[in-house]
Design a protein around this motif. Structure first.
Motif, PDB file in Angstrom:
ATOM      1  N   TRP A 144       0.831  -1.209   0.000  1.00  0.00           N
ATOM      2  CA  TRP A 144       0.000   0.000   0.000  1.00  0.00           C
ATOM      3  C   TRP A 144       0.862   1.254   0.000  1.00  0.00           C
ATOM      4  O   TRP A 144       1.753   1.424   0.828  1.00  0.00           O
ATOM      5  CB  TRP A 144      -0.906   0.011   1.233  1.00  0.00           C
ATOM      6  CG  TRP A 144      -1.779   1.219   1.308  1.00  0.00           C
ATOM      7  CD1 TRP A 144      -1.505   2.407   1.923  1.00  0.00           C
ATOM      8  CD2 TRP A 144      -3.082   1.370   0.723  1.00  0.00           C
ATOM      9  NE1 TRP A 144      -2.543   3.289   1.767  1.00  0.00           N
ATOM     10  CE2 TRP A 144      -3.529   2.682   1.038  1.00  0.00           C
ATOM     11  CE3 TRP A 144      -3.908   0.527  -0.016  1.00  0.00           C
ATOM     12  CZ2 TRP A 144      -4.771   3.158   0.627  1.00  0.00           C
ATOM     13  CZ3 TRP A 144      -5.148   1.002  -0.420  1.00  0.00           C
ATOM     14  CH2 TRP A 144      -5.568   2.293  -0.105  1.00  0.00           C
ATOM     15  N   THR A 146       1.436   5.208   0.561  1.00  0.00           N
ATOM     16  CA  THR A 146       0.869   6.159   1.515  1.00  0.00           C
ATOM     17  C   THR A 146       0.177   7.334   0.833  1.00  0.00           C
ATOM     18  O   THR A 146      -0.704   7.953   1.417  1.00  0.00           O
ATOM     19  CB  THR A 146       1.959   6.695   2.453  1.00  0.00           C
ATOM     20  OG1 THR A 146       3.012   7.277   1.670  1.00  0.00           O
ATOM     21  CG2 THR A 146       2.524   5.569   3.317  1.00  0.00           C
ATOM     22  N   ARG A 148      -2.304   8.643  -1.884  1.00  0.00           N
ATOM     23  CA  ARG A 148      -3.379   8.226  -2.768  1.00  0.00           C
ATOM     24  C   ARG A 148      -3.206   8.797  -4.171  1.00  0.00           C
ATOM     25  O   ARG A 148      -3.555   8.153  -5.161  1.00  0.00           O
ATOM     26  CB  ARG A 148      -4.724   8.678  -2.183  1.00  0.00           C
ATOM     27  CG  ARG A 148      -5.935   8.317  -3.043  1.00  0.00           C
ATOM     28  CD  ARG A 148      -6.189   6.826  -3.038  1.00  0.00           C
ATOM     29  NE  ARG A 148      -7.193   6.444  -4.013  1.00  0.00           N
ATOM     30  CZ  ARG A 148      -7.639   5.217  -4.185  1.00  0.00           C
ATOM     31  NH1 ARG A 148      -7.145   4.245  -3.429  1.00  0.00           N
ATOM     32  NH2 ARG A 148      -8.542   4.929  -5.085  1.00  0.00           N
ATOM     33  N   PHE A 166      -2.405  -5.930  -1.272  1.00  0.00           N
ATOM     34  CA  PHE A 166      -3.477  -5.038  -0.841  1.00  0.00           C
ATOM     35  C   PHE A 166      -4.555  -5.060  -1.921  1.00  0.00           C
ATOM     36  O   PHE A 166      -4.348  -5.586  -3.014  1.00  0.00           O
ATOM     37  CB  PHE A 166      -2.976  -3.613  -0.601  1.00  0.00           C
ATOM     38  CG  PHE A 166      -2.591  -2.877  -1.864  1.00  0.00           C
ATOM     39  CD1 PHE A 166      -3.430  -1.918  -2.412  1.00  0.00           C
ATOM     40  CD2 PHE A 166      -1.390  -3.139  -2.507  1.00  0.00           C
ATOM     41  CE1 PHE A 166      -3.077  -1.246  -3.576  1.00  0.00           C
ATOM     42  CE2 PHE A 166      -1.025  -2.473  -3.668  1.00  0.00           C
ATOM     43  CZ  PHE A 166      -1.876  -1.526  -4.202  1.00  0.00           C
ATOM     44  N   ARG A 223      -5.963  -1.907   3.191  1.00  0.00           N
ATOM     45  CA  ARG A 223      -4.656  -1.270   3.143  1.00  0.00           C
ATOM     46  C   ARG A 223      -3.573  -2.134   3.773  1.00  0.00           C
ATOM     47  O   ARG A 223      -2.472  -2.228   3.241  1.00  0.00           O
ATOM     48  CB  ARG A 223      -4.727   0.086   3.859  1.00  0.00           C
ATOM     49  CG  ARG A 223      -3.361   0.740   4.038  1.00  0.00           C
ATOM     50  CD  ARG A 223      -3.481   2.135   4.605  1.00  0.00           C
ATOM     51  NE  ARG A 223      -2.164   2.738   4.778  1.00  0.00           N
ATOM     52  CZ  ARG A 223      -1.966   3.979   5.167  1.00  0.00           C
ATOM     53  NH1 ARG A 223      -2.994   4.753   5.426  1.00  0.00           N
ATOM     54  NH2 ARG A 223      -0.741   4.459   5.301  1.00  0.00           N
TER      55      ARG A 223
END
Length: 361
Positions: A144, A146, A148, A166, A223
């Protein structure tokens, strides 16, 4: 088009002159910066203008100043971008991540394709990120990220993308069955009822140092694979009648020995001291064995320990580590085969296997 006029309609021939950025700028009646931006900095131009410049350059036989531009002739670069959640040094030394990359490389080698390792930690450099991402045919995203906006930028490019470890909406994923693996290991450990249980977790909360999860919000399951492992532990404990408090669940920000040692030391310094440690990685489990031996605790008589990952070191130490084996290399192979179209484009959940050894027989 501002200063731009009708482009040179010369057919694809360079009249004996080598095509350069300067020559293309003259032919298209634009600046050299505009040509360079079309290939290297797409955010500096409108999509229509950039496409016009690229089409004209292709028509005139100019493939651009870099490998990504030259790939316009075939539409492919032969490179796969592997976007890593962590920095490169950590990813190459972490045993699980390195096994994943090994499996990925096995498949790509057979197709004579290359990996371009990218770190999301470097995503703040917009120019460099765009340049690197333009040099690949698509992305395999490991862990994942951090930020977006990194996902959104990758998705907007419309290139093939596979997520690993994820879930990402609109993207095929490859995951280990973390929940079932953790639950099976806890159920095995509970066959000998413990008095006190503690859990050594990995990245359960948004905290940059080792801590218990008390007072912190957990990451969501989509996540953090570690939260799936935690839920597996908790469900097994709950069915056996154990209610573990948040101050006996630890979160480490990284899977390195320093954080693992600190978490194990703090957990084993609690009163009452745990006689069962459920560890979300083998590095956590191995550090727990080291701390326990330094405290003169007998394993498994005074303390039983279960890890997760199945790295080779867990079987070479004495006492050897009971653990959950995850197929890290196979995870890489599956992701590569899906990316290359050699395997059906659908989500894959890879099963785990419990390895019973000396630390928790």
């Amino acid at each position: 088009m501002g200063r731009d006029q009708t482009p040179d309609q010369t057919p694809p021939a360079n009249e004996g002159r080598r095509l350069t950025v300067k020559l293309m700028a003259e032919k298209l009646n634009v600046s050299t910066a505009t040509i360079s931006n079309a290939f290297n900095r797409p955010d500096q131009l409108s999509e229509a203008r950039r496409r016009w410049i690229l089409d004209e350059c292709k028509r005139l036989g100019y493939m651009g100043p870099n490998a990504a531009a030259r790939s316009l002739r075939t539409g492919r670069t032969g490179n796969v971008g592997v976007m890593l959640a962590d920095n490169l040094a950590y990813s190459l030394t972490d045993p699980v991540a390195s096994e994943f990359l090994h499996g990925l490389a096995e498949v790509l080698d057979k197709k004579r394709m290359n990996m371009l390792l990218l770190s999301s930690q470097d995503a703040g450099n917009s120019y460099r990120s765009h340049l690197q991402e333009s040099m690949v045919d698509g992305f395999i995203v490991y862990g994942w990220l951090t930020k977006r906006d990194t996902y959104e930028r990758l998705l907007q490019q419309g290139k093939p993308m596979v997520a690993v470890d994820f879930d990402l909406e609109g993207c095929t994923w490859v995951n280990i069955d973390n929940y079932q693996g953790a639950r099976a290991s806890a159920e095995h450990a509970l066959k000998v009822p413990p008095r006190n249980v503690s859990i050594l977790g990995l990245r359960l909360v948004e905290q940059e140092d080792v801590c218990s999860i008390r007072g912190h919000d957990l990451f969501g399951e989509t996540r953090a694979i570690s939260v799936r492992r935690l839920n597996g532990y908790l469900d097994a404990l709950g069915l056996a009648g154990y209610d573990i408090s948040p101050d006996r669940i630890w979160s480490t920000p990284t899977n390195n020995h320093g954080d693992a040692y600190q978490a194990a030391y703090e957990a084993l310094s609690q009163t009452p001291r745990p006689d069962l440690l459920l560890c979300m990685s083998d590095r956590l489990g191995l550090a727990a064995i080291q701390v326990a031996l330094q405290m003169k605790l007998r394993i498994p008589e005074d303390l039983r320990i279960v890890g997760f990952d199945g790295i080779p070191e867990g079987n070479t130490l004495h006492p050897s580590l009971t653990t959950v084996y995850q197929q890290s290399a196979e995870k890489g192979r599956v992701a590569a085969r899906i990316f290359l179209g050699e395997q059906e484009d659908q989500n894959v959940l890879i099963p785990t296997r419990l390895l019973v050894r000396e630390s928790c027989p």
